[in-house]
Design a protein around this motif. Structure first.
Motif: not given
Length: 350
Positions: A238-240, A251-256, A270-276
């Protein structure tokens, strides 16, 4: 004009052709402060932009019903953009454009058209007539978002003359060889029903691949099979945050991935975040370590620029900057933001 030690980046936006829609911006790599240098009009909704390896041509997908892809020369001194020309994509809502590692082809995915294009690159960087086109068929699990194929990205592999297409509508990553301008289907990887694969990134080692799935907010981890390039699923994460109650707007969006290969980042709308995620160097498996607010609404896209990360918040009309901690990959807000109307793609210059 560019200031001493300033890094430059382009921003694609949702805008009409009559107004500036691609912006050249500057970043102070020490403080994170940003500024707009100039805007370029003449292209509608450049929702995805990319530079060639020489950084003397910028390509932009024009996300509209009658899709186009455009090529712009980059002035070597001022970085001002000048239109070389455009080509029709014969599909609606083109949302991703990429360049082959060799620089000889440009690829475009058309979200509502269900098709993927290949265009040869001329000596001056302009695009020749479309050399190949493939159309996907089928539908997915969710009737509201997967009623038809929706190719969302087309990513070249670093070697092997292959491109991988994330199709959100049919829960597939479809791999194609390209030779003499022709796209030939090679392999497909199947995602869980309702996942909605959107964007992907290869690990710098080439051994693993990570796919951001928009609809179920997950990352799928793949092992990449040697010369064949076939994909083997290693797991889904999960990204959340575990305690977060996801809703329909999540919804998940970009990935780097960082150049060192240790840190993986995914943006959550939605969560308006970036997960590490921290990536295990032996298995390639990631572990979620932290979530950082992007300081705006709907982070559709972000980019790593040197030791900084820039997040484009589409619905709040701002770009925020973060310092990347070199030891643990955590994002540290600089406190600076840049107002840009509907920013949806960031393309840094090296």
């Amino acid at each position: 004009m560019k200031r001493p030690d300033e890094m430059l980046f382009y921003v694609g936006t949702y805008s009409s052709a009559e107004h500036p829609s691609v912006y050249l911006c500057g970043l102070n790599p020490g403080s994170g402060e940003m500024r707009i240098i100039r805007g370029t009009a003449g292209i509608e909704n450049p929702s995805y932009i990319t530079l060639n390896r020489a950084e003397n041509v910028l390509y932009a997908a024009s996300e509209k019903d009658d899709g186009e892809v455009s090529a712009f020369t980059v002035d070597p001194e001022t970085k001002e953009l000048s239109l070389l020309g455009s080509r029709r994509t014969e599909g609606g809502a083109p949302c991703y454009v990429s360049v082959s590692p060799e620089g000889d082809y440009v690829f475009v995915s058309n979200y509502s058209g269900g098709n993927v294009n290949a265009f040869p690159v001329k000596e001056d960087g302009s695009l020749g007539e479309m050399s190949s086109q493939v159309r996907h068929a089928g539908k997915g699990f969710r009737q509201d978002r997967q009623e038809a194929p929706h190719p969302h990205s087309v990513t070249p592999a670093s070697s092997g003359r292959r491109v991988l297409v994330c199709d959100l509508g049919i829960d597939r990553i479809v791999s194609y060889f390209y030779e003499n301008g022709e796209l030939a289907r090679h392999h497909e990887a199947v995602l869980p029903k309702g996942a909605g694969p959107r964007h992907l990134v290869f690990h710098p080692s080439g051994k693993w691949l990570y796919c951001a799935n928009e609809l179920n907010c997950t990352v799928t981890i793949f092992a990449v099979g040697g010369q064949s390039g076939e994909l083997e699923v290693l797991g889904h994460l999960s990204t959340l945050p575990e305690q977060y109650a996801a809703g329909s707007g999540d919804t998940a969006a970009d990935i780097h991935i960082s150049a060192c290969g240790r840190f993986l980042y995914v943006s959550n709308r939605g969560h308006d975040s970036i997960v590490l995620f921290h990536i295990d160097e032996s298995s390639g498996l990631p572990k979620a370590m932290d979530w950082q607010s992007t300081g705006g609404r709907v982070p559709r896209n972000f980019a790593i620029a040197g030791d900084m990360l820039l997040a484009a918040n589409q619905n709040s009309g701002n770009i925020t900057s973060f310092t990347i901690d070199g030891e643990n990959g955590r994002l540290i807000p600089t406190g600076y933001e840049l107002e840009v109307p509907s920013p949806v793609c960031i393309a840094p210059l090296k």
